[in-house]
Scaffold this motif. Structure first.
Motif, PDB file in Angstrom:
ATOM      1  N   PHE A  20       0.958  -1.437  -0.157  1.00 34.49           N
ATOM      2  CA  PHE A  20      -0.091  -0.159  -0.215  1.00 34.49           C
ATOM      3  C   PHE A  20       1.046   1.109   0.114  1.00 34.49           C
ATOM      4  O   PHE A  20       1.962   1.346   0.791  1.00 34.49           O
ATOM      5  N   GLU A  21       0.536   2.156  -0.751  1.00 34.46           N
ATOM      6  CA  GLU A  21       1.042   3.487  -1.104  1.00 34.46           C
ATOM      7  C   GLU A  21       0.490   4.502  -0.825  1.00 34.46           C
ATOM      8  O   GLU A  21      -0.649   4.800  -1.362  1.00 34.46           O
ATOM      9  N   LEU A  22       0.924   5.817  -0.473  1.00 35.89           N
ATOM     10  CA  LEU A  22       0.352   6.926  -0.530  1.00 35.89           C
ATOM     11  C   LEU A  22       1.463   8.295  -0.681  1.00 35.89           C
ATOM     12  O   LEU A  22       2.545   8.057  -0.191  1.00 35.89           O
ATOM     13  N   ASP A  23       1.192   9.088  -1.573  1.00 37.01           N
ATOM     14  CA  ASP A  23       1.981  10.040  -1.828  1.00 37.01           C
ATOM     15  C   ASP A  23       2.166  10.889  -0.801  1.00 37.01           C
ATOM     16  O   ASP A  23       1.206  11.642  -0.436  1.00 37.01           O
ATOM     17  N   PRO A  24       3.281  11.554  -0.137  1.00 35.95           N
ATOM     18  CA  PRO A  24       3.393  12.422   0.668  1.00 35.95           C
ATOM     19  C   PRO A  24       3.362  13.907  -0.019  1.00 35.95           C
ATOM     20  O   PRO A  24       3.708  13.858  -1.226  1.00 35.95           O
ATOM     21  N   PRO A  25       3.103  14.696   0.859  1.00 34.66           N
ATOM     22  CA  PRO A  25       3.108  16.226   0.249  1.00 34.66           C
ATOM     23  C   PRO A  25       4.592  16.465   0.048  1.00 34.66           C
ATOM     24  O   PRO A  25       5.448  16.182   0.841  1.00 34.66           O
TER      25      PRO A  25
ATOM     26  N   LEU B  36       4.924   5.860   3.685  1.00 37.03           N
ATOM     27  CA  LEU B  36       3.932   6.778   4.258  1.00 37.03           C
ATOM     28  C   LEU B  36       2.629   5.812   4.436  1.00 37.03           C
ATOM     29  O   LEU B  36       1.726   5.660   5.051  1.00 37.03           O
ATOM     30  N   GLY B  37       2.599   4.935   3.337  1.00 37.67           N
ATOM     31  CA  GLY B  37       1.626   3.728   3.377  1.00 37.67           C
ATOM     32  C   GLY B  37       1.817   2.744   4.590  1.00 37.67           C
ATOM     33  O   GLY B  37       0.619   2.663   5.507  1.00 37.67           O
ATOM     34  N   VAL B  38       2.767   2.666   5.258  1.00 39.28           N
ATOM     35  CA  VAL B  38       3.282   1.900   6.387  1.00 39.28           C
ATOM     36  C   VAL B  38       2.716   2.698   7.540  1.00 39.28           C
ATOM     37  O   VAL B  38       1.890   2.424   8.594  1.00 39.28           O
ATOM     38  N   CYS B  39       3.083   4.087   7.590  1.00 41.84           N
ATOM     39  CA  CYS B  39       2.795   5.011   8.779  1.00 41.84           C
ATOM     40  C   CYS B  39       1.498   5.118   8.897  1.00 41.84           C
ATOM     41  O   CYS B  39       0.663   5.201  10.251  1.00 41.84           O
ATOM     42  N   THR B  40       0.738   5.315   7.629  1.00 42.75           N
ATOM     43  CA  THR B  40      -0.892   5.616   7.986  1.00 42.75           C
ATOM     44  C   THR B  40      -1.731   4.580   8.504  1.00 42.75           C
ATOM     45  O   THR B  40      -2.677   4.727   9.333  1.00 42.75           O
ATOM     46  N   ARG B  41      -1.178   3.423   8.448  1.00 40.27           N
ATOM     47  CA  ARG B  41      -1.804   2.570   9.366  1.00 40.27           C
ATOM     48  C   ARG B  41      -1.704   2.335  10.863  1.00 40.27           C
ATOM     49  O   ARG B  41      -2.582   1.859  11.517  1.00 40.27           O
ATOM     50  N   TYR B  42      -0.577   2.668  11.232  1.00 41.68           N
ATOM     51  CA  TYR B  42      -0.313   3.272  12.806  1.00 41.68           C
ATOM     52  C   TYR B  42      -0.825   4.480  13.219  1.00 41.68           C
ATOM     53  O   TYR B  42      -1.064   4.760  14.352  1.00 41.68           O
ATOM     54  N   ALA B  43      -1.114   5.452  12.169  1.00 44.90           N
ATOM     55  CA  ALA B  43      -1.520   6.785  12.570  1.00 44.90           C
ATOM     56  C   ALA B  43      -2.970   6.950  12.786  1.00 44.90           C
ATOM     57  O   ALA B  43      -3.815   6.211  11.976  1.00 44.90           O
ATOM     58  N   LYS B  44      -3.446   8.095  13.588  1.00 40.76           N
ATOM     59  CA  LYS B  44      -5.045   8.159  13.679  1.00 40.76           C
ATOM     60  C   LYS B  44      -5.521   8.871  12.383  1.00 40.76           C
ATOM     61  O   LYS B  44      -6.664   8.954  12.176  1.00 40.76           O
ATOM     62  N   ASP B  45      -4.796   9.627  12.005  1.00 42.92           N
ATOM     63  CA  ASP B  45      -5.127  10.476  10.593  1.00 42.92           C
ATOM     64  C   ASP B  45      -3.832  10.703   9.665  1.00 42.92           C
ATOM     65  O   ASP B  45      -2.787  10.346  10.221  1.00 42.92           O
ATOM     66  N   ARG B  46      -3.834  11.684   8.595  1.00 39.39           N
ATOM     67  CA  ARG B  46      -2.872  11.745   7.699  1.00 39.39           C
ATOM     68  C   ARG B  46      -1.812  12.566   8.279  1.00 39.39           C
ATOM     69  O   ARG B  46      -0.638  12.469   7.943  1.00 39.39           O
ATOM     70  N   LEU B 123      -8.494   0.624   5.734  1.00 36.90           N
ATOM     71  CA  LEU B 123      -7.466   1.435   6.345  1.00 36.90           C
ATOM     72  C   LEU B 123      -8.169   2.291   7.397  1.00 36.90           C
ATOM     73  O   LEU B 123      -7.844   2.413   8.505  1.00 36.90           O
ATOM     74  N   ARG B 124      -9.330   2.774   6.949  1.00 33.67           N
ATOM     75  CA  ARG B 124     -10.154   3.447   7.679  1.00 33.67           C
ATOM     76  C   ARG B 124     -10.563   2.661   9.315  1.00 33.67           C
ATOM     77  O   ARG B 124     -10.758   3.273  10.365  1.00 33.67           O
ATOM     78  N   LEU B 125     -10.924   1.468   8.858  1.00 27.55           N
ATOM     79  CA  LEU B 125     -11.213   0.797  10.066  1.00 27.55           C
ATOM     80  C   LEU B 125      -9.967   0.423  11.006  1.00 27.55           C
ATOM     81  O   LEU B 125     -10.283   0.615  12.192  1.00 27.55           O
ATOM     82  N   ILE B 126      -9.214   0.329  10.369  1.00 28.97           N
ATOM     83  CA  ILE B 126      -7.740   0.049  11.346  1.00 28.97           C
ATOM     84  C   ILE B 126      -7.543   1.395  12.154  1.00 28.97           C
ATOM     85  O   ILE B 126      -7.150   1.078  13.263  1.00 28.97           O
ATOM     86  N   GLN B 127      -7.550   2.554  11.403  1.00 29.51           N
ATOM     87  CA  GLN B 127      -7.157   3.812  11.868  1.00 29.51           C
ATOM     88  C   GLN B 127      -8.183   3.958  13.440  1.00 29.51           C
ATOM     89  O   GLN B 127      -7.909   4.732  14.190  1.00 29.51           O
ATOM     90  N   GLN B 128      -9.405   3.494  12.964  1.00 26.92           N
ATOM     91  CA  GLN B 128     -10.473   3.653  14.152  1.00 26.92           C
ATOM     92  C   GLN B 128     -10.518   2.930  15.386  1.00 26.92           C
ATOM     93  O   GLN B 128     -10.921   3.100  16.297  1.00 26.92           O
ATOM     94  N   LEU B 129      -9.444   2.019  15.203  1.00 30.40           N
ATOM     95  CA  LEU B 129      -9.098   1.046  16.357  1.00 30.40           C
ATOM     96  C   LEU B 129      -8.496   1.754  17.327  1.00 30.40           C
ATOM     97  O   LEU B 129      -7.864   2.712  17.174  1.00 30.40           O
ATOM     98  N   PRO B 130      -8.865   1.375  18.649  1.00 29.40           N
ATOM     99  CA  PRO B 130      -8.227   1.886  19.838  1.00 29.40           C
ATOM    100  C   PRO B 130      -6.411   1.801  19.671  1.00 29.40           C
ATOM    101  O   PRO B 130      -6.180   0.752  19.046  1.00 29.40           O
ATOM    102  N   ALA B 131      -6.017   2.625  20.155  1.00 31.60           N
ATOM    103  CA  ALA B 131      -4.384   2.984  19.742  1.00 31.60           C
ATOM    104  C   ALA B 131      -3.689   1.365  20.200  1.00 31.60           C
ATOM    105  O   ALA B 131      -2.933   1.030  19.306  1.00 31.60           O
ATOM    106  N   GLY B 132      -4.009   0.898  21.075  1.00 32.39           N
ATOM    107  CA  GLY B 132      -3.134  -0.554  21.557  1.00 32.39           C
ATOM    108  C   GLY B 132      -3.652  -1.605  20.682  1.00 32.39           C
ATOM    109  O   GLY B 132      -2.762  -2.446  20.385  1.00 32.39           O
ATOM    110  N   TYR B 133      -4.711  -1.810  20.325  1.00 31.05           N
ATOM    111  CA  TYR B 133      -5.428  -2.817  19.455  1.00 31.05           C
ATOM    112  C   TYR B 133      -4.598  -2.521  17.849  1.00 31.05           C
ATOM    113  O   TYR B 133      -4.109  -3.534  17.291  1.00 31.05           O
ATOM    114  N   LYS B 134      -4.570  -1.177  17.548  1.00 27.50           N
ATOM    115  CA  LYS B 134      -4.211  -0.872  16.262  1.00 27.50           C
ATOM    116  C   LYS B 134      -2.636  -1.298  16.124  1.00 27.50           C
ATOM    117  O   LYS B 134      -2.241  -2.094  15.222  1.00 27.50           O
TER     118      LYS B 134
END
Lengths: 250, 189
Positions: A20-25, B36-46, B123-134
């Motif tokens: 999975f990829e996303l373009d960074p700003p 950024l695709g990796v980080c997004t799964r761990y983050a709550k938002d962009r 991805l949205r479902l994962i991001q919405q998980l509680p932090a520890g679960y995620k």
């Protein structure tokens, strides 16, 4: 595809997100560069240099520190007025040995107004003198001894108020037989004065000249003498034999 | 990853070790989207994901001299990104909302089809998980960490890691069923 096991469930997510990829700003790279430059420019605090500089400063201070000198106090001439009963008589039982003991007990800086002649009517002054005043007192003592030898009385003695410089004269007048004692006192003060001159701290060129002249010229009034004033070194005394000058402030 | 890309990434390694800005920029451009695709799964938002990305790449360029060539360079960079995500998580939440293994209840086993779900929905479902679960779900299910590795990494017990994973799955399944609506059917058993 039907999913029943947890493994299958996890695999779906893994397959979806593995690539999975996303373009960074564009700003993201700018932020990374700024952070890298900031970390690069932030040098560690030079503890070693600070320690070395402190040590050098301490050693320099110790090297140039003046030798440890004893503290000497220089007080102003302070006049205390002590009321004395008028027409007070000296007790008759005061004998000469007792007077001698009292003389020995008198310190150079503080004098007691006890053996005062009856002629002094109202007050006498007790003075705490600084070192500088000793010269004048010494002169006064010598002069009074000379006067006493001639059988004359010093004119100051008749005054109602006796100044501290005149105190030895008071004793001379009251006890004419104390001539030798006074001579010894004068000699002791002379020696003390010389010693204090030798101890005097050298702070300026004038002090150096005073020191050298003092070693060569043993007279009381040196050929030239400087004094430290607020405006600097000033000539406080000249003794060229006939031509003499001496500052009153000395 | 295709072979040409792997070669290109490895070619940039030496330039990055010498601190060459050009090599750093090329490496970033090559891997930023994937990371950024990796980080997004761990983050709550962009925004949080971009912070993790930035922290991760700064670490990569600072520590690149420590890379000994054990495993792929990209795999090493990816682990640094994951560690940055864990660091951000720890900053945001000092205490893991750990659920003990005994409190985990069995979710009814269901069968459902996920083919109809788009990746962005997942991805949205994962991001919405509680932090520890995620965190635990990402580390175990997608990164492939073992419970022991997760426990060591997060400073928790293996049991706690298992319970977190179990709860994460349960929550995700429940939400997927809601999304799928009538598409799922009860599984007998």
């Amino acid at each position: 595809m039907s999913i029943t096991s947890d493994k299958e469930f996890d695999k779906v997510f893994k397959d979806r997100f593995d690539s999975f990829e996303l373009d960074p700003p564009p700003a993201a790279w700018t932020g990374i560069v700024q952070e890298l430059d900031r970390v690069k420019s932030k040098k560690p605090f030079p503890y070693v240099w600070v320690a070395a500089a402190s040590l050098a400063a301490v050693l320099t201070a110790l090297w140039f520190a003046p030798p440890n000198e004893g503290m000497r106090l220089h007080g102003k001439t302070e006049v205390q007025q002590v009321p004395v009963e008028a027409n007070r008589e000296i007790p008759a039982e005061v004998t000469e040995p007792e007077t001698t003991q009292m003389m020995a007990a008198i310190t150079p800086v503080e004098e007691i107004a006890a053996p005062v002649p009856a002629q002094i009517k109202s007050k006498i002054r007790v003075s705490i003198e600084p070192e500088g005043a000793k010269v004048e007192r010494e002169e006064s003592s010598i002069a009074l001894v000379a006067a006493e030898t001639e059988g004359e009385r010093a004119p100051e003695l008749t005054e109602a108020t006796a100044l501290p410089e005149e105190r030895p004269a008071t004793f001379t007048q009251a006890r004419p037989s104390r001539k030798e004692t006074l001579t010894m006192l004068a000699a002791a003060e002379e020696a003390e004065l010389e010693e204090s001159r030798a101890r005097r701290k050298i702070k300026s060129v004038g002090d150096i000249v005073n020191f050298v002249v003092g070693k060569v010229d043993k007279r009381k009034d040196k050929i030239i003498e400087f004094a430290n004033e607020e405006e600097g070194n000033v000539v406080s005394g000249i003794n060229l034999g006939l031509l003499q000058f001496k500052s009153k402030e000395k | 990853m295709n072979i040409s890309r792997k070669l290109a990434v490895d070619d940039l390694l030496e330039g990055c070790r010498r601190g060459e800005r050009r090599a750093q920029e090329l490496l970033y451009k090559m891997l930023a989207s994937r990371m950024l695709g990796v980080c997004t799964r761990y983050a709550k938002d962009r925004y949080e994901a971009e912070d993790m990305l930035q922290i991760g790449f700064v670490k990569v360029f600072q520590k690149v001299k420590e890379f000994r060539g054990e495993g792929s360079f990209e795999g090493w960079i990816r682990r640094i990104m994951v560690n940055s995500a864990i660091e951000v998580y720890r900053k945001n939440q000092r205490m893991l909302d750990v659920v003990d293994i005994n409190e985990v209840y069995d979710v009814q086993q269901v069968t459902f089809d996920m083919n109809g779900l788009e990746t962005k929905d997942l991805l949205r479902l994962i991001q919405q998980l509680p932090a520890g679960y995620k965190l635990v779900f990402n580390l175990y299910a997608i990164e492939g960490y073992s419970h022991k590795e997760i426990a060591d990494q997060l400073g928790i017990t293996e049991g706690a890691s298992k319970s977190q994973l179990s709860r994460a799955r349960a929550v995700l399944k429940e939400k997927i069923m809601k999304l799928e609506g009538s598409k799922y059917v009860d599984h007998v058993g």
